[in-house]
Scaffold this motif. Sequence first.
Motif, PDB file in Angstrom:
ATOM      1  N   LEU A   1       0.898   3.951  -2.954  1.00 11.83           N
ATOM      2  CA  LEU A   1       0.517   5.230  -2.840  1.00 11.83           C
ATOM      3  C   LEU A   1       1.515   6.165  -3.178  1.00 11.83           C
ATOM      4  O   LEU A   1       1.190   7.448  -3.450  1.00 11.83           O
ATOM      5  CB  LEU A   1       0.077   5.284  -1.599  1.00 11.83           C
ATOM      6  CG  LEU A   1      -1.316   4.899  -0.788  1.00 11.83           C
ATOM      7  CD1 LEU A   1      -1.503   4.816   0.439  1.00 11.83           C
ATOM      8  CD2 LEU A   1      -2.364   5.328  -1.657  1.00 11.83           C
TER       9      LEU A   1
ATOM     10  N   ALA B   1       0.825  -1.258  -0.166  1.00  5.90           N
ATOM     11  CA  ALA B   1      -0.098   0.107  -0.016  1.00  5.90           C
ATOM     12  C   ALA B   1       0.771   1.234   0.060  1.00  5.90           C
ATOM     13  O   ALA B   1       0.594   2.240  -0.823  1.00  5.90           O
ATOM     14  CB  ALA B   1      -0.855   0.063   1.052  1.00  5.90           C
TER      15      ALA B   1
ATOM     16  N   PHE C   1      -4.336   7.524  -9.323  1.00  6.33           N
ATOM     17  CA  PHE C   1      -4.848   7.189  -8.173  1.00  6.33           C
ATOM     18  C   PHE C   1      -6.019   6.371  -8.268  1.00  6.33           C
ATOM     19  O   PHE C   1      -6.146   5.367  -7.577  1.00  6.33           O
ATOM     20  CB  PHE C   1      -5.494   8.404  -7.362  1.00  6.33           C
ATOM     21  CG  PHE C   1      -4.455   9.219  -6.298  1.00  6.33           C
ATOM     22  CD1 PHE C   1      -4.462   8.234  -4.992  1.00  6.33           C
ATOM     23  CD2 PHE C   1      -3.826  10.182  -6.451  1.00  6.33           C
ATOM     24  CE1 PHE C   1      -3.595   8.897  -4.136  1.00  6.33           C
ATOM     25  CE2 PHE C   1      -3.038  10.714  -5.618  1.00  6.33           C
ATOM     26  CZ  PHE C   1      -2.839  10.052  -4.381  1.00  6.33           C
ATOM     27  N   TYR C   2      -6.656   6.346  -9.680  1.00  6.73           N
ATOM     28  CA  TYR C   2      -7.957   5.670  -9.759  1.00  6.73           C
ATOM     29  C   TYR C   2      -7.183   3.995 -10.150  1.00  6.73           C
ATOM     30  O   TYR C   2      -8.002   3.146  -9.140  1.00  6.73           O
ATOM     31  CB  TYR C   2      -8.598   5.926 -10.916  1.00  6.73           C
ATOM     32  CG  TYR C   2      -9.773   5.087 -11.227  1.00  6.73           C
ATOM     33  CD1 TYR C   2     -10.987   5.239 -10.602  1.00  6.73           C
ATOM     34  CD2 TYR C   2      -9.691   4.123 -12.342  1.00  6.73           C
ATOM     35  CE1 TYR C   2     -12.033   4.472 -10.829  1.00  6.73           C
ATOM     36  CE2 TYR C   2     -10.768   3.272 -12.512  1.00  6.73           C
ATOM     37  CZ  TYR C   2     -11.827   3.241 -12.093  1.00  6.73           C
ATOM     38  OH  TYR C   2     -13.161   2.579 -12.185  1.00  6.73           O
ATOM     39  N   TYR C   3      -6.457   3.824 -10.621  1.00  8.99           N
ATOM     40  CA  TYR C   3      -5.975   2.387 -10.936  1.00  8.99           C
ATOM     41  C   TYR C   3      -5.265   2.067  -9.670  1.00  8.99           C
ATOM     42  O   TYR C   3      -5.372   0.536  -9.522  1.00  8.99           O
ATOM     43  CB  TYR C   3      -5.188   2.064 -12.277  1.00  8.99           C
ATOM     44  CG  TYR C   3      -3.806   2.995 -12.346  1.00  8.99           C
ATOM     45  CD1 TYR C   3      -2.725   2.431 -12.001  1.00  8.99           C
ATOM     46  CD2 TYR C   3      -3.899   4.205 -13.280  1.00  8.99           C
ATOM     47  CE1 TYR C   3      -1.577   3.156 -12.458  1.00  8.99           C
ATOM     48  CE2 TYR C   3      -2.968   4.685 -13.539  1.00  8.99           C
ATOM     49  CZ  TYR C   3      -1.652   4.159 -13.299  1.00  8.99           C
ATOM     50  OH  TYR C   3      -0.511   4.847 -13.502  1.00  8.99           O
ATOM     51  N   TYR C   4      -4.421   2.497  -9.004  1.00 15.24           N
ATOM     52  CA  TYR C   4      -3.827   2.140  -7.828  1.00 15.24           C
ATOM     53  C   TYR C   4      -4.599   1.780  -6.622  1.00 15.24           C
ATOM     54  O   TYR C   4      -4.548   0.915  -5.855  1.00 15.24           O
ATOM     55  CB  TYR C   4      -2.925   3.130  -7.329  1.00 15.24           C
ATOM     56  CG  TYR C   4      -1.408   3.419  -8.191  1.00 15.24           C
ATOM     57  CD1 TYR C   4      -0.673   2.314  -8.608  1.00 15.24           C
ATOM     58  CD2 TYR C   4      -1.180   4.597  -8.500  1.00 15.24           C
ATOM     59  CE1 TYR C   4       0.412   2.418  -9.300  1.00 15.24           C
ATOM     60  CE2 TYR C   4       0.036   4.797  -9.349  1.00 15.24           C
ATOM     61  CZ  TYR C   4       0.691   3.472  -9.816  1.00 15.24           C
ATOM     62  OH  TYR C   4       1.857   3.814 -10.449  1.00 15.24           O
ATOM     63  N   PHE C   5      -5.809   2.417  -6.720  1.00 16.64           N
ATOM     64  CA  PHE C   5      -6.911   2.023  -5.727  1.00 16.64           C
ATOM     65  C   PHE C   5      -7.590   0.648  -6.030  1.00 16.64           C
ATOM     66  O   PHE C   5      -7.877   0.296  -4.909  1.00 16.64           O
ATOM     67  CB  PHE C   5      -8.024   3.228  -5.677  1.00 16.64           C
ATOM     68  CG  PHE C   5      -7.917   4.138  -4.670  1.00 16.64           C
ATOM     69  CD1 PHE C   5      -7.536   3.740  -3.285  1.00 16.64           C
ATOM     70  CD2 PHE C   5      -7.667   5.410  -4.927  1.00 16.64           C
ATOM     71  CE1 PHE C   5      -7.322   4.680  -2.384  1.00 16.64           C
ATOM     72  CE2 PHE C   5      -7.501   6.436  -3.976  1.00 16.64           C
ATOM     73  CZ  PHE C   5      -7.463   5.972  -2.671  1.00 16.64           C
TER      74      PHE C   5
ATOM     75  N   LEU D   1      -5.273  -1.635  -3.964  1.00 14.75           N
ATOM     76  CA  LEU D   1      -5.653  -1.242  -2.670  1.00 14.75           C
ATOM     77  C   LEU D   1      -7.073  -2.102  -2.226  1.00 14.75           C
ATOM     78  O   LEU D   1      -7.179  -2.795  -1.301  1.00 14.75           O
ATOM     79  CB  LEU D   1      -5.832   0.245  -2.320  1.00 14.75           C
ATOM     80  CG  LEU D   1      -4.389   0.896  -2.448  1.00 14.75           C
ATOM     81  CD1 LEU D   1      -4.635   2.417  -1.926  1.00 14.75           C
ATOM     82  CD2 LEU D   1      -3.411   0.240  -1.609  1.00 14.75           C
ATOM     83  N   LYS D   2      -7.867  -1.864  -3.206  1.00 16.85           N
ATOM     84  CA  LYS D   2      -9.255  -2.415  -2.945  1.00 16.85           C
ATOM     85  C   LYS D   2      -9.061  -3.920  -2.879  1.00 16.85           C
ATOM     86  O   LYS D   2      -9.905  -4.704  -1.921  1.00 16.85           O
ATOM     87  CB  LYS D   2     -10.302  -2.093  -3.974  1.00 16.85           C
ATOM     88  CG  LYS D   2     -11.691  -1.939  -3.692  1.00 16.85           C
ATOM     89  CD  LYS D   2     -12.616  -1.457  -4.650  1.00 16.85           C
ATOM     90  CE  LYS D   2     -12.803  -2.298  -5.861  1.00 16.85           C
ATOM     91  NZ  LYS D   2     -13.570  -1.916  -7.040  1.00 16.85           N
TER      92      LYS D   2
END
Lengths: 102, 511
Positions: free
Chosen positions: B408, B404, B449-453, B456-457
């Motif tokens: 991030l 993470a 941020f969108y694809y890294y989330f 994370l999800k």
Amino acid sequence: MLSVEQFLTLGAILFCIGLFGALTKRNIIIVLVSIELMLNAVNINLLTFARFGLMPSINGQIFTLFTMTIAAAELAVGLAVLISLYRNRNTSDVRDQDLMKW
Amino acid sequence: MNGINGVTQLAFSDVWRVMAPEILLVLGGFLILVLDLFMNKESSRRLSPQLGILFLIAAFVMTIRNFGLVSDQTAGGTGELLNLSNMLYVLDDFGNVFKLLFTAGTALVLLMSIDFFKQNPEVKVAEYTYLMLFATTGAMVMASSLDLITLFVGLELLSISSYVLVAMRRNHAKSAEGGMKYLVIGSIASAMALYGMSFLYGVTGQTNLAYGAQTVIQMWLQFKPLLTLAFLLMLIGFGVKVSLVPFHQWSPDTYEGAPNPVTAFLAVVSKAAGFALILRTFLWGFSGVFGDVYIYLVILAALTMVVGNVAALSQKNIKRLLAYSSVAQAGYLLLPLAVLGKGKSIDNIWLALGQTSFYLVAYLFMTMGAFAVLTVVTRQAGNETLEAFRGLWKRAPFLAVSMAVFVLSMAGMPLTAGFIGKFYIFLGTINTEMYWLGGLLFATSAIAFYYYFGVLKAMFLKDSAVQSHDKIQVPVSLTVTIAIGLIGTLALGIFPDLLMKFLNGLHWFGQ
């Protein structure tokens, strides 16, 4: 007496043929040969400038020696990788190299 | 130099002063090569990577010594760089910073490789190790040479070693395919760059960038199209090495096909070397006319940021996702150089170099860490899709938290190194009043941020795909790599001054 433009044109033509071949040919061996053609075009350019340039100097000829040596090394590695590829896939066609896409 | 009857002699100590780290690495490479012939297979497999890391640490230490030599030379006040053979090879802090990056990066890669060797008994360990060392030497030559011939030899030393490293797993079809694609595209790129170099040589009449720069300024008006062509061809050739859009197509395939440690090597060391080459060539050779050619760099940087981040959105394979993200990072890294065209003052160069180096160091820590985590997780899951990360938080909290942090940091979250690096680059665009590029940097980071989330999800919110909640065994070498990455990422994020103060005090080009 040939002029500098004629040599440079020859280099440019060779370079374009090489680039075209490298981008369109289907057999990997021909692609490697085309890359050699591009490098030879560079050699012609360098030698031309070593003889006729604004400030002719020996550096161009030295550069050519290095280019030829490195091109040979690159091609040797290329053929080795090609053999490994052929053993795995049984093909040397550019269009069959599709294990990984997009 | 010692004068003997008017004949000057180049003593070994003079060479050693300028290129000690390179000499050490080449020696180390050949030592491993020879030892491999005399040792039995088992001890060679065990010793080679350790020897390699030892020599890399020695080179790292010698590079630290070189900072002292450079500042002594500057304090001497002659205004001349420590150099060999009439500016063929120079010692300055620009090269030193990059050499620190290369040696540290390759040492971490070799540390990760120890585990890779255990899993793949068919890989020849000694070959792999000395190829790594030679590749690093090539990268160092790219960072410190001022002559087109030597720069080209360094570039090819790095490239040819990397082609072999990518295709190292002989009975692995993807590995060979990735290697072949890299080789063909890399060779075309070298030929392009060479063709550009030949025109630069033709106009200036010499291969040395330090002396050629003056001639470029004199000839600029008369030979503008030819010199611009030379610049563009070289930019294409080098752009392929650092995977700038639209020359990035090889990188996802090669990154996927290569073994994980080699992918990390390509992403960090090879890319940093490409940037060293770009900065060295364009800041020296084209410094006088940079205002006329910088627009191409701006276009490429903008394209790279947008396309790299957008293409990453649809990726399901985690290695391809990281590959596209590393394409995007190349765009961020090009920005400081690209905006220099507008800022005329010399101070901006040092600021730009500081920003690039800071981001490269941050990038080194987060990428190495991410690839170490990825190695463990994908092996346990048996595939490389995002599914492998599902429920990682429950199976291995340490891995999940570190991943993470790395992810991030790549996206640019505050308190991580990646944010600070991006922030400095953003400040650079404001300084030179290229506001739209700064805006683009922010917009594309938002996409990131969108694809890294997504990662994370998968790790924190979803349940594991595998029913058994087996504890994941993390090998020691990978734990060390992850820990180093974690400490580096967080330390630079919370105390950026540690590195920034150091970078600001450097004599980049020995000024």
